[in-house]
Write a protein that holds these residues in place. Structure first.
Motif, PDB file in Angstrom:
ATOM      1  N   HIS A 642       0.831  -1.204   0.000  1.00 58.92           N
ATOM      2  CA  HIS A 642       0.000   0.000   0.000  1.00 58.92           C
ATOM      3  C   HIS A 642       0.866   1.254   0.000  1.00 58.92           C
ATOM      4  N   HIS A 643       0.381   2.268  -0.728  1.00 56.46           N
ATOM      5  CA  HIS A 643       1.058   3.561  -0.762  1.00 56.46           C
ATOM      6  C   HIS A 643       0.137   4.692  -0.311  1.00 56.46           C
ATOM      7  N   ASP A 644      -1.096   4.368   0.046  1.00 55.81           N
ATOM      8  CA  ASP A 644      -2.052   5.374   0.480  1.00 55.81           C
ATOM      9  C   ASP A 644      -1.929   5.563   1.983  1.00 55.81           C
ATOM     10  N   ARG A 647      -5.002   4.368   4.135  1.00 56.09           N
ATOM     11  CA  ARG A 647      -5.080   2.916   4.278  1.00 56.09           C
ATOM     12  C   ARG A 647      -4.000   2.415   5.239  1.00 56.09           C
ATOM     13  N   LEU A 648      -2.795   2.992   5.155  1.00 59.47           N
ATOM     14  CA  LEU A 648      -1.715   2.578   6.041  1.00 59.47           C
ATOM     15  C   LEU A 648      -1.994   2.980   7.486  1.00 59.47           C
ATOM     16  N   ARG A 679     -10.132   6.347   6.424  1.00 55.96           N
ATOM     17  CA  ARG A 679     -10.632   6.230   5.048  1.00 55.96           C
ATOM     18  C   ARG A 679     -11.789   7.167   4.757  1.00 55.96           C
TER      19      ARG A 679
END
Length: 735
Positions: A642-644, A647-648, A679
């Motif tokens: 994940h890169h968001d 979300r992380l 989110r």
């Protein structure tokens, strides 16, 4: 927080057909209610509209096919094997769970609709644990398979929800409960006033839940996840508005102050445009959009702004905050800016000093209490004069004691690093002062501020032009040598590198010896590890300047080390991971983190944001320890996948496995069923607008909404106060 507590038919306990008497409760001993089944969302949707042939099966790719059941039998060890045929192609199906239930479903069936992922062993095609449904006996009807109409109308040949496994709750029983509940709901009084929902483009909760569990026939293409559908987002908006009404009821009032924006004076806007033109780069469209939002909020008369600005690392939050400061200074007002540390404060001081010289305003610096480099009385005297200025400091304490004549805006960079006592002390000192908080990871306490304190939310989407996400590579101790050699090759080609050693949770008596309490590790000497890593990197780069900094990053030595790295004199810098606290640390092309499994996700993502900001492709190497724990491996897998940042942050709160994931420090946090943070932060403004509209039309509330709010408030209280006392004071409110 139960939206549906006012409806008796949803509060009945659910029985499951377990045991000989077929009346046992759920195996976990919990007597679940119908509404709990109703709010249990599908994990995904499956598209079974287009059947495939077995001869076209691709290994590992999910497919749905129609086949004749040739035979089946029960093997020793409780495993079922079945053979199915589609034309000339034969496949074997295997199951090892719910054996008796599956045997009953297979008994008497001649045709099956099967969904699963195929595997191959030589010429043998097999499916492990596939889902299946008995199909009509088309052979007796003289047909080879289902007609197009049957394919369209059969519930197993459309778009179907897939639910997680629940002991004692089969798919058939779940659908039976849902059917009955939604049928009764059609005749139940509505929960929210229909006119108000229509005004906000929303529907009643039962209508939305029916859409979630019985999805429409979307166009062909990739199906959305349930939480990404409009119906689920609308349910989230209703739930957040419901929570806001509870907040209003708990403090007895909503904020009824004026909300009609006044136009920002043109000469203040001209100052912002002058700043944009003065910068060596052009602002992005996202920066301009969010700046416009903030200036409109600042212009609302008779009430201060309370706003959180969040965005990815590298999205340009600092320049948006600078634009807001310039706009206020253009109105002959004073601005304060609180930053986490002296190094970052010195960078902001240098930037605003150059900007102030170009635009004609004063810049002051207030360090922390006892900071020797600042004459506090002199600075306070200048602030009391009331000249338009911006004052930068490293904590809220000096601002609380200083005397401002007209402090109109306070900016807090990295809200999570400013303690609640200091944060509220600033508001107590100047209740008429607007507040802008910046954060890259909107966890606590930013979530607390939003949910309890009526803060507005602005989101910077994406990264600035020219910035890209660094390639993230995880390697074990065996692959660490290759990672170091690759890093050395990049440095020899002209790149720069950071090598970081996690310091963990430091002991108070020795800040350089750390104990990783979460992982159960032993004491580590971070000084020794930094020195050892430095010797290894210097051996790989004998002709280039490599600097190591084993101590805590502070003082002139650390500032000089960063300046040399920024100027390109130092090609590699070896230090502890506390460099992440110094948010103005220079960008780098490659970073290698030893023992990366000991760091949490938010910190790993923050460090990744420092890589590749110069426009070239960046590389982040995460070297795990010799024996990483399961939690550590989960962190590394998540940071690669994940890169968001939202979300992380969500995964980070989950992986920490804290019983109170949001860790609200003041009261029991609201138990949301549809909303999930961070989110759903973008949905908060529309939810708060709906709550404000509902609060202003209480005469239209039905008995169901009043009862649901009362029961939910009692449920949340658990004998305690719902809303923290500090958030009952109207001076903290904004919207």
């Amino acid at each position: 927080m139960n939206l549906f507590a006012a409806y008796p038919f949803l509060n009945e306990p659910v029985k499951t057909p377990l045991g000989a008497d077929k009346s046992g409760d759920f195996p976990d001993g919990e007597a679940r209610r119908v509404w709990q089944i109703l709010v249990d969302a599908p994990t995904r949707y499956r598209d079974t509209r287009n059947l495939k042939r077995l001869c076209d099966a691709i290994e590992g790719e999910e497919m749905v096919f129609f086949a004749r059941l040739e035979n089946y039998k029960l093997y020793e060890g409780g495993r079922i094997g079945a053979e199915v045929r589609d034309g000339l192609t034969v496949a074997t199906l295997f199951w090892a769970k719910a054996v008796q239930y599956l045997l009953k479903r297979l008994e008497g069936a001649k045709y099956l609709v099967v969904s699963g992922r195929p595997g191959r062993s030589g010429d043998t095609l097999w499916f492990n644990q596939p889902e299946f449904w008995p199909a009509p006996d088309f052979e007796r009807q003289g047909r080879q398979g289902p007609s197009e109409r049957e394919t369209r109308e059969n519930e197993h040949l459309g778009i179907n929800p897939v639910y997680g496994t629940a002991p004692g709750l089969s798919h058939a029983l779940r659908r039976e409960i849902l059917d009955d509940a939604l049928t009764q709901a059609k005749h139940a009084p509505p929960l929210f006033p229909g006119e108000i929902l229509q005004r906000h483009g929303l529907a009643q909760p039962f209508e939305l839940l029916a859409t979630v569990h019985y999805p429409p026939r979307w166009a062909k293409g990739r199906l959305p996840m349930p939480e990404d559908t409009q119906a689920w987002k609308s349910l989230t908006t209703l739930e957040l508005a419901f929570w806001r009404l509870i907040v209003f009821l708990s403090r007895g009032t909503a904020d009824q102050r004026g909300r009609v924006p006044a136009p920002t004076p043109k000469w203040a806007l001209d100052g912002v445009e002058r700043m944009w033109g003065w910068l060596p780069f052009k602002p992005s469209p996202e920066q301009r959009r969010v700046t416009k939002e903030i200036l409109a909020d600042l212009a609302v008369p008779n009430r201060p702004m309370r706003r959180l600005l969040h965005g990815e690392i590298g999205s340009g939050k600092s320049m948006v905050a600078a634009a807001a400061a310039v706009a206020e200074i253009g109105l002959d007002r004073q601005v304060a800016m609180i930053v986490p540390n002296d190094t970052l404060a010195s960078r902001y001081l240098a930037f605003f000093s150059r900007l102030g010289e170009a635009m004609g305003f004063d810049v002051h610096y207030l360090g922390g209490i006892g900071y020797a480099g600042v004459d506090h009385p002199t600075v306070s005297g200048k602030l009391a004069e009331g000249r338009p200025s911006i004052t930068i400091g490293t904590s809220a304490e000096p601002f609380i004691t200083a005397r401002f004549k007209d402090l109109s805006l306070t900016i807090i960079d990295e809200r999570g690093r400013c303690g609640s006592r200091q944060f509220l002390g600033m508001i107590d000192k100047s209740p008429r002062t607007s507040l802008l908080c910046l954060t890259a990871a909107p966890m606590d306490p930013a979530l607390t501020d939003i949910l309890y304190g009526d803060m507005g939310v602005s989101s910077l989407k994406g990264l600035l032009p020219g910035r890209s996400v660094a390639k993230t590579i995880v390697c074990d101790q065996a692959g660490a040598a290759l990672a170091r050699e690759f890093m050395a090759r990049l440095v020899q080609e002209g790149r720069q590198a950071f090598v970081l050693i996690p310091i963990g949770d430091a002991k108070k008596d020795d800040p350089f010896v750390s104990v990783d309490g979460t992982e159960g590790g032993q004491g580590r000497d971070a000084r020794t590890e930094v020195t050892g890593a430095f010797e290894g990197i210097r051996a790989l780069l004998p002709k280039l300047e490599v600097v190591h900094f084993p101590g805590q990053p502070r003082g002139k030595a650390w500032t000089a080390a960063l300046d040399n790295f920024r100027d390109g004199k130092t090609r590699a810098l070896v230090c502890t991971d506390t460099v992440s606290s110094w948010l103005d640390a220079p960008p780098t092309d490659v970073m290698l983190i030893e023992g990366a499994d000991r760091l949490n996700l938010s910190l790993l993502h923050q460090l990744r944001g420092m890589v590749g900001r110069g426009g070239s492709q960046g590389y982040l190497f995460l070297v795990s320890g010799e024996a990483p724990s399961k939690l550590g491996r989960s962190r590394l897998e998540a940071i690669v996948a994940h890169h968001d940042v939202y979300r992380l942050s969500e995964l980070d709160m989950t992986l920490r496995a804290h019983p109170d994931q949001l860790k609200f420090p003041f009261a029991a946090h609201p138990a949301f069923f549809f909303a999930k943070f961070p989110r759903d932060l973008p949905l908060l403004p529309s939810a708060f607008d709906l709550a404000q509209d509902l609060w202003g039309n209480q005469d239209r509330w039905g008995p169901e909404l009043n009862k649901a709010l009362s029961l939910a408030k009692v449920e949340i209280l658990h004998g305690k106060q719902t809303i923290p006392l500090r958030w009952t004071n109207p001076t903290y409110l904004s919207r």
